[in-house]
Structures are given as C-alpha cells and as structure tokens.
Design a protein around this motif. Sequence first.
Motif, PDB file in Angstrom:
ATOM      1  N   PHE A 142       4.270   1.088 -19.162  1.00  0.00           N
ATOM      2  CA  PHE A 142       3.895   0.210 -20.264  1.00  0.00           C
ATOM      3  C   PHE A 142       4.764  -1.042 -20.362  1.00  0.00           C
ATOM      4  CE2 PHE A 142       1.593   3.515 -23.150  1.00  0.00           C
ATOM      5  CZ  PHE A 142       0.610   3.616 -22.192  1.00  0.00           C
ATOM      6  N   GLN A 143       5.756  -1.198 -19.484  1.00  0.00           N
ATOM      7  CA  GLN A 143       6.503  -2.450 -19.450  1.00  0.00           C
ATOM      8  C   GLN A 143       5.525  -3.587 -19.136  1.00  0.00           C
ATOM      9  OE1 GLN A 143      10.619  -2.070 -17.399  1.00  0.00           O
ATOM     10  NE2 GLN A 143       9.331  -0.471 -16.494  1.00  0.00           N
ATOM     11  N   PRO A 144       5.641  -4.720 -19.814  1.00  0.00           N
ATOM     12  CA  PRO A 144       4.636  -5.792 -19.663  1.00  0.00           C
ATOM     13  C   PRO A 144       4.375  -6.206 -18.222  1.00  0.00           C
ATOM     14  CG  PRO A 144       6.052  -6.253 -21.517  1.00  0.00           C
ATOM     15  CD  PRO A 144       6.627  -5.046 -20.852  1.00  0.00           C
ATOM     16  N   HIS A 145       5.415  -6.371 -17.407  1.00  0.00           N
ATOM     17  CA  HIS A 145       5.201  -6.857 -16.046  1.00  0.00           C
ATOM     18  C   HIS A 145       4.526  -5.830 -15.151  1.00  0.00           C
ATOM     19  CE1 HIS A 145       8.990  -4.655 -15.649  1.00  0.00           C
ATOM     20  NE2 HIS A 145       8.781  -4.621 -14.333  1.00  0.00           N
ATOM     21  N   ILE A 146       4.587  -4.553 -15.534  1.00  0.00           N
ATOM     22  CA  ILE A 146       3.887  -3.506 -14.780  1.00  0.00           C
ATOM     23  C   ILE A 146       2.508  -3.253 -15.373  1.00  0.00           C
ATOM     24  CG2 ILE A 146       3.937  -1.057 -14.130  1.00  0.00           C
ATOM     25  CD1 ILE A 146       6.974  -1.279 -14.009  1.00  0.00           C
ATOM     26  N   ALA A 147       2.437  -3.239 -16.693  1.00  0.00           N
ATOM     27  CA  ALA A 147       1.179  -2.928 -17.367  1.00  0.00           C
ATOM     28  C   ALA A 147       0.097  -3.949 -17.074  1.00  0.00           C
ATOM     29  CB  ALA A 147       1.413  -2.837 -18.877  1.00  0.00           C
ATOM     30  N   GLU A 148       0.470  -5.224 -16.878  1.00  0.00           N
ATOM     31  CA  GLU A 148      -0.541  -6.250 -16.650  1.00  0.00           C
ATOM     32  C   GLU A 148      -1.275  -6.058 -15.325  1.00  0.00           C
ATOM     33  OE1 GLU A 148       1.328 -10.023 -16.723  1.00  0.00           O
ATOM     34  OE2 GLU A 148       2.580  -9.681 -14.936  1.00  0.00           O
ATOM     35  N   ASN A 149      -0.704  -5.290 -14.415  1.00  0.00           N
ATOM     36  CA  ASN A 149      -1.352  -5.009 -13.128  1.00  0.00           C
ATOM     37  C   ASN A 149      -1.644  -3.521 -12.945  1.00  0.00           C
ATOM     38  OD1 ASN A 149      -1.218  -7.755 -12.151  1.00  0.00           O
ATOM     39  ND2 ASN A 149       0.981  -7.435 -11.880  1.00  0.00           N
ATOM     40  N   ALA A 150      -1.708  -2.787 -14.054  1.00  0.00           N
ATOM     41  CA  ALA A 150      -1.822  -1.326 -13.981  1.00  0.00           C
ATOM     42  C   ALA A 150      -3.163  -0.849 -13.440  1.00  0.00           C
ATOM     43  CB  ALA A 150      -1.575  -0.706 -15.355  1.00  0.00           C
ATOM     44  N   THR A 151      -4.177  -1.721 -13.438  1.00  0.00           N
ATOM     45  CA  THR A 151      -5.471  -1.322 -12.890  1.00  0.00           C
ATOM     46  C   THR A 151      -5.614  -1.693 -11.412  1.00  0.00           C
ATOM     47  OG1 THR A 151      -6.487  -3.388 -13.620  1.00  0.00           O
ATOM     48  CG2 THR A 151      -6.604  -1.518 -15.117  1.00  0.00           C
ATOM     49  N   GLU A 152      -4.673  -2.489 -10.892  1.00  0.00           N
ATOM     50  CA  GLU A 152      -4.697  -2.868  -9.470  1.00  0.00           C
ATOM     51  C   GLU A 152      -3.581  -2.183  -8.675  1.00  0.00           C
ATOM     52  OE1 GLU A 152      -4.636  -5.530 -11.824  1.00  0.00           O
ATOM     53  OE2 GLU A 152      -6.835  -5.536 -11.845  1.00  0.00           O
ATOM     54  N   ASP A 153      -2.393  -2.104  -9.255  1.00  0.00           N
ATOM     55  CA  ASP A 153      -1.263  -1.484  -8.566  1.00  0.00           C
ATOM     56  C   ASP A 153      -1.289   0.024  -8.761  1.00  0.00           C
ATOM     57  OD1 ASP A 153      -0.469  -4.014  -7.903  1.00  0.00           O
ATOM     58  OD2 ASP A 153       1.043  -4.175  -9.481  1.00  0.00           O
ATOM     59  N   GLY A 154      -0.813   0.731  -7.735  1.00  0.00           N
ATOM     60  CA  GLY A 154      -0.793   2.182  -7.859  1.00  0.00           C
ATOM     61  C   GLY A 154      -0.067   2.834  -6.711  1.00  0.00           C
ATOM     62  N   TRP A 155      -0.339   4.111  -6.499  1.00  0.00           N
ATOM     63  CA  TRP A 155       0.290   4.882  -5.444  1.00  0.00           C
ATOM     64  C   TRP A 155      -0.761   5.346  -4.434  1.00  0.00           C
ATOM     65  CZ3 TRP A 155       1.607   5.801 -10.672  1.00  0.00           C
ATOM     66  CH2 TRP A 155       2.909   5.451 -11.029  1.00  0.00           C
ATOM     67  N   ILE A 156      -0.305   5.669  -3.224  1.00  0.00           N
ATOM     68  CA  ILE A 156      -1.094   6.299  -2.150  1.00  0.00           C
ATOM     69  C   ILE A 156      -2.098   5.336  -1.515  1.00  0.00           C
ATOM     70  CG2 ILE A 156      -2.619   8.205  -1.499  1.00  0.00           C
ATOM     71  CD1 ILE A 156      -1.463   9.814  -3.821  1.00  0.00           C
ATOM     72  N   VAL A 157      -3.061   4.836  -2.307  1.00  0.00           N
ATOM     73  CA  VAL A 157      -4.101   3.951  -1.775  1.00  0.00           C
ATOM     74  C   VAL A 157      -3.785   2.513  -2.176  1.00  0.00           C
ATOM     75  CG1 VAL A 157      -6.558   3.416  -1.761  1.00  0.00           C
ATOM     76  CG2 VAL A 157      -5.798   5.800  -1.940  1.00  0.00           C
ATOM     77  N   ASN A 158      -3.834   1.593  -1.215  1.00  0.00           N
ATOM     78  CA  ASN A 158      -3.472   0.205  -1.488  1.00  0.00           C
ATOM     79  C   ASN A 158      -4.665  -0.736  -1.587  1.00  0.00           C
ATOM     80  OD1 ASN A 158      -0.653   0.714  -1.475  1.00  0.00           O
ATOM     81  ND2 ASN A 158      -0.657   0.698   0.766  1.00  0.00           N
ATOM     82  N   ASP A 159      -5.703  -0.494  -0.800  1.00  0.00           N
ATOM     83  CA  ASP A 159      -6.825  -1.430  -0.730  1.00  0.00           C
ATOM     84  C   ASP A 159      -7.993  -0.948  -1.585  1.00  0.00           C
ATOM     85  OD1 ASP A 159      -5.444  -3.044   1.086  1.00  0.00           O
ATOM     86  OD2 ASP A 159      -6.116  -1.804   2.773  1.00  0.00           O
ATOM     87  N   ASP A 160      -8.546  -1.852  -2.384  1.00  0.00           N
ATOM     88  CA  ASP A 160      -9.696  -1.544  -3.227  1.00  0.00           C
ATOM     89  C   ASP A 160     -10.969  -1.566  -2.378  1.00  0.00           C
ATOM     90  OD1 ASP A 160     -11.665  -1.290  -5.105  1.00  0.00           O
ATOM     91  OD2 ASP A 160     -11.014  -2.962  -6.357  1.00  0.00           O
ATOM     92  N   PRO A 161     -11.656  -0.433  -2.216  1.00  0.00           N
ATOM     93  CA  PRO A 161     -12.873  -0.399  -1.387  1.00  0.00           C
ATOM     94  C   PRO A 161     -13.991  -1.266  -1.957  1.00  0.00           C
ATOM     95  CG  PRO A 161     -12.094   1.817  -1.900  1.00  0.00           C
ATOM     96  CD  PRO A 161     -11.322   0.876  -2.757  1.00  0.00           C
ATOM     97  N   ALA A 162     -13.922  -1.569  -3.257  1.00  0.00           N
ATOM     98  CA  ALA A 162     -14.979  -2.367  -3.876  1.00  0.00           C
ATOM     99  C   ALA A 162     -14.876  -3.836  -3.505  1.00  0.00           C
ATOM    100  CB  ALA A 162     -14.933  -2.217  -5.393  1.00  0.00           C
ATOM    101  N   VAL A 163     -13.720  -4.238  -2.946  1.00  0.00           N
ATOM    102  CA  VAL A 163     -13.510  -5.633  -2.543  1.00  0.00           C
ATOM    103  C   VAL A 163     -13.646  -5.722  -1.037  1.00  0.00           C
ATOM    104  CG1 VAL A 163     -11.926  -7.578  -2.524  1.00  0.00           C
ATOM    105  CG2 VAL A 163     -11.974  -6.022  -4.487  1.00  0.00           C
ATOM    106  N   PRO A 164     -14.669  -6.426  -0.527  1.00  0.00           N
ATOM    107  CA  PRO A 164     -14.855  -6.516   0.929  1.00  0.00           C
ATOM    108  C   PRO A 164     -13.653  -7.165   1.608  1.00  0.00           C
ATOM    109  CG  PRO A 164     -16.784  -7.322  -0.254  1.00  0.00           C
ATOM    110  CD  PRO A 164     -15.706  -7.129  -1.271  1.00  0.00           C
ATOM    111  N   ALA A 165     -13.319  -6.640   2.772  1.00  0.00           N
ATOM    112  CA  ALA A 165     -12.195  -7.207   3.524  1.00  0.00           C
ATOM    113  C   ALA A 165     -12.535  -8.629   3.971  1.00  0.00           C
ATOM    114  CB  ALA A 165     -11.889  -6.333   4.731  1.00  0.00           C
ATOM    115  N   ARG A 166     -11.554  -9.505   3.909  1.00  0.00           N
ATOM    116  CA  ARG A 166     -11.752 -10.894   4.298  1.00  0.00           C
ATOM    117  C   ARG A 166     -11.650 -11.029   5.798  1.00  0.00           C
ATOM    118  NH1 ARG A 166      -7.581 -14.713   2.924  1.00  0.00           N
ATOM    119  NH2 ARG A 166      -8.323 -16.483   4.031  1.00  0.00           N
ATOM    120  N   ASN A 167     -12.682 -11.594   6.408  1.00  0.00           N
ATOM    121  CA  ASN A 167     -12.661 -11.826   7.860  1.00  0.00           C
ATOM    122  C   ASN A 167     -11.970 -13.147   8.153  1.00  0.00           C
ATOM    123  OD1 ASN A 167     -14.145  -9.509   8.553  1.00  0.00           O
ATOM    124  ND2 ASN A 167     -16.063 -10.530   7.956  1.00  0.00           N
TER     125      ASN A 167
END
Length: 441
Positions: free
Chosen positions: A410-435
Amino acid sequence: MIAGKWKNLLLATAMFNLGFVIWFSFAPFTGEIADEFGLSVAQLGVVSSAAVIAVPLGRIVIGPITDKFGAPLTAGVTLVTVGIFSIISAFATTYEVFTVSRVIASLAGITFVIGIQHVAQWFEEENLGLAEGIFAGVGNAGAGLGAYFTLPRLFGEGYSDALFASNWRAAFFYTGVVAIVLGIVYVVFGEAAKTDERRQAAKQGVTFKQWLYVATRHGAVVLSAAYIMTFGLEVAMNGWLGTYYREGFGQGDIVIAATFAATFSIAAGLLRPLGGYISDVVARKEMEILPWFDGRHREQWTFATMAFVVLALFGMTAAGLTGNIYLAVAAGFLVGVGCAFSEGAIFAQVPAMFPNNSGTVAGVVGGIGTVGGSVYPLLFAAPFLPNLHVGYAIVALTMIPILALTAWVFQPHIAENATEDGWIVNDDPAVPARNVAPGDD
C-alpha cells in the motif's frame, strides 16, 4: 418494472444469501449431528474445517468460468448442484456419505464469486463499493440470520414432520429444494451484463496465461492475503462460535448458543455495505485517514480495518478469559464489525482495480481468502491450547505478517503499479508483443 441493475443485484444477493444458509447450516446442529455419528469436540473442529475445504479451489475455478459463460448460467448450475447434494445429505445414513455430500453442498460458498462478478458487470466504479457491499453484506447475513438464527427456530429440538424426525435432516432437505428452485429462476430472469461491450470484455480475458498473470499481481496477492484474515476468519467463526459458546461457557441450549453466535454473523454481514460505502466516500472525497499511504485513499481505509480486526481478536481472548459469556459475545460482535468493514473495503477495491477481470480476481481473492476458514478452526480447537479462549490470540498473531505485507504494497510508489507489477509472471498476455525489426532502436 425493476431496473436491470437492481433486478440482477437482487438475484445475486438472494443467491448468495441462500448459499451461505446452506454452507453454514451444519453449524447450528453440531450437537445433534455429533450425537448421531458419535463425534468428539476435536472431530467437530475437523468436520467444520472439511465443510469449507472444497470452497477455495471452487472459487478460483468458478471466477473465470463466470467471466466466460456469464453469471446467470453459472449460478443456475451451481445452485441446482448444491441443492441436490444438500438433499442427499438429509437422507445420509452413514457418516461417510454424510461428509462427502456436505463437502459438495458446501460449494454453495462459491456463489460469492459469481455474485461479485455479476454486480460488477452492472454498476459503475463510483458506486461499486456500495453495490458490492449490499450484495455481500446481505448475502453474508445468510450465515447469521439464516443458518444460526432462523434454522434453529424453524427446525428446533424435537422437530418432526411427515418426512423427517431429525431437525437437521429437515433443514438440509428444504434448503436444498429452495436452492434448486432459485437456480432455475436465476437462469430464466438473470442477465449477464449491462452492455454487450462489458460482456465481451469479460469473456475475452479468460485464458490460463491471463489468469496466472492477474493472480500474481501485487494487488491481487495482497487483497487475497487480506481476505484470508478477514473473510477466512468470518467463515471460521461462523462454523465455530456455536461450539465455542457451548463448550467454553457450558451453554447447552442450542437456540441460545446459536443466538449468541448469530450476533457475530449479523455484524459481519449486515455492516459490510457500510464498509464498502465508506471506501467509496473516502475515495471520492480523497480523505487522508492514514497519511503513511498518501494519496491511496481506498488502501488507507482497508488497512485501518484490517488492523482493527487483529486488535479485536486479542480483545476476544481477554473477554473469554474473564469467564463472562456476555462480555465474550460483545467482543465477538466487535470482531464481526471489523470483518464487515474490511471485507467491504477489499471488495470495493477488487472490481475497481481489475474491471475487465472482476470474476477472475474475485475468484482468486475469494478462493484464497477462504483458506482461513479451513485453518483457523483447527487453531481454535487445537488440543495443545490451555483453553478455548486462547485460540483467538494465536490467530491474531498469525495475521501480523499479512499486515506487514499489506503495509508494503500500500505504499504509494508500489500501490500505483499494483495491477501491473507482481511476482512469477512478468509479461501481460493481453498486450501483444511488439515486433521490432533488426537494426531499429
């Protein structure tokens, strides 16, 4: 004619309320069931835990299924299945058949996730806390007003009718019949989402890779842990308090013991909308109630309520050690208040943080959170404890690491990215990879 969002909120709330009546219908009748099957107090703790055991996995699985197929169909199938096995348990003649059928009937607890997703598909973000609070609060009251308060009065000691001479068998049978009827009604009258765009967005987010990505974000992980110590605690106490007041204070009357236990459930259920509403207000007015989490307004309210739960549990042990049952009931009521406010706050955040994956995240948070309902009863009834009162303080100690994790996320600098940053998996499958072509910057 009732507006669509209110009609579907009503259906979801009715489903969840009945689901909790069925899920916790075992608890008020533990004395009679123990006598018939020859169970000890320790075995009752195990059975209470077993009645919850199928729910965590069931909630995790039902979340993405609800996103994919819609709440009405998912709710209908779930309620009919639960109703059938509740009826089977009413006719069980062996402990083995009874236990298996009650474990499957306990899947009534997954109705929470179905309803969370359904409500999120009909209400806007600024009112999500209140809407989800109404759904979950009135629904949770099924444990207190329904299972603990109403069932022992409808099916009290000495109850008999044309089908049953045992009160608990009658309770399981008739609640099962109602579940089947409501399941059919839900399929006929329910609508999956407010708009086709919302419906399609929910359907498209359902893949295993997407589920794994969402489930390992900081926001999903910390809300899951928070739900262990709030809703998991509520589930545990709903299944345990009847036994606690009977064994810890020698209160043998089933109706009185169940009424004492119901005070916790009523607080934990009916006050939950207030917890969600306060979260909405704090967010809209940008109120700084805990400056350590500057600018993270919903997070501030959530953390404050979680801390209150821990303090209230220590208070319940202190009250129980006095030997005064009324003081213990009052302390239990305060624990219920803390659970209600915290759960309302948590599920105001879930759909607000993950609007297109509300069913999936609700399943993860609700499923993992329910684990507390299996673990905490074992601590409450642990044979190494000097008495039944100390268990609450032990459980409170196990919650301190969860508070620490929550404070970090809940620290502000972590909470603001809490839906993108995480553990284990890094890449969002919903976002197509940039060629990127060779030689490009």
